[in-house]
Write a protein that holds these residues in place. Structure first.
Motif, short mmCIF file in Angstrom:
data_model
loop_
_atom_site.label_atom_id
_atom_site.label_comp_id
_atom_site.label_asym_id
_atom_site.label_seq_id
_atom_site.Cartn_x
_atom_site.Cartn_y
_atom_site.Cartn_z
N ASP A 49 0.81 -1.21 0.00
CA ASP A 49 0.00 0.00 0.00
C ASP A 49 0.85 1.27 0.00
O ASP A 49 0.34 2.37 0.22
N ALA A 77 -0.54 3.80 -2.32
CA ALA A 77 -1.93 4.23 -2.13
C ALA A 77 -1.95 5.68 -1.67
O ALA A 77 -1.08 6.12 -0.91
N PHE A 79 -5.87 3.20 -5.00
CA PHE A 79 -5.18 2.00 -4.51
C PHE A 79 -5.43 0.86 -5.49
O PHE A 79 -6.14 -0.11 -5.20
N LEU A 136 -6.99 2.36 5.66
CA LEU A 136 -6.27 1.08 5.53
C LEU A 136 -6.58 0.15 6.70
O LEU A 136 -6.73 -1.06 6.53
#
Length: 195
Positions: free
Chosen positions: A25, A28, A47, A99
């Motif tokens: 991530d 992201a 993402f 997240l």
């Protein structure tokens, strides 16, 4: 060793005994602030790696909500992430909250251990001791895993590949055991308290 397997394959076994891989991530990013209306995750969080693995996540609703004591929360059906703008000061913090909550949705989808909401427990017995509600929340593997996602979000690809995610320890408890072993001290028998 678990670390060698992770370094070689990128896969690791969580404390719940289930194998998992990590979605990187590090790229992201927040592309829009959450509006007062219902946005979809795809309109708020860029993402692509997540949406490739879980295309349905694009349509998760993201809603501003006043959540006393919480920065974020997932609805029981896993279709909405609620965020508290009063507790989120930056896009980086919003990314962190999203997240964390995304990880809880993935836990349900994959059958991984889930988190515990401290207000919904009287505490629990596990690992040979009693956990107060806040401790049960803190040590539940689902919450540990979601916090680990937040801790790792700023890691580079190289750092992430070289460092295995947290996979639990001797204090880790599991939400799945919760219904069978939770008691308040006022409800537990003397025998249960001694165990």
């Amino acid at each position: 060793t678990p670390e060698e397997i992770y370094l070689e394959t990128g896969a690791y076994r969580g404390a719940d005994g289930k194998w998992r891989t990590e979605i990187d991530d590090s790229e992201a990013k927040i592309i829009n602030e959450v509006s007062l209306s219902k946005d979809t995750l795809e309109k708020v969080l860029d993402f692509p790696e997540l949406y490739k693995a879980y295309p349905e996540m694009k349509n998760i609703r993201v809603v501003n909500a006043g959540l006393p004591g919480y920065s974020g929360m997932v609805s029981k059906n896993g279709e909405t992430i609620y965020v508290n703008p009063m507790k989120i000061d930056s896009n980086e913090e919003l990314k962190s909250v999203l997240l964390h909550e995304i990880q809880h949705i993935i836990q349900v989808k994959e059958g991984f251990s889930k988190g515990i909401i401290s207000e919904e427990t009287d505490g629990m017995f596990a690992n040979g001791r009693y956990y107060e509600p806040e401790e049960a929340y803190y040590y539940s593997y689902g919450e540990q895993e979601a916090r680990n996602v937040q801790d790792r979000m700023s890691m580079s690809k190289k750092q992430r590949k070289a460092t295995m995610p947290f996979a639990g320890n001797s204090d880790t408890v599991f939400a799945e055991d919760f219904d069978d072993i939770r008691y308040s001290l006022t409800k537990a028998s003397d025998e249960q308290v001694k165990q």
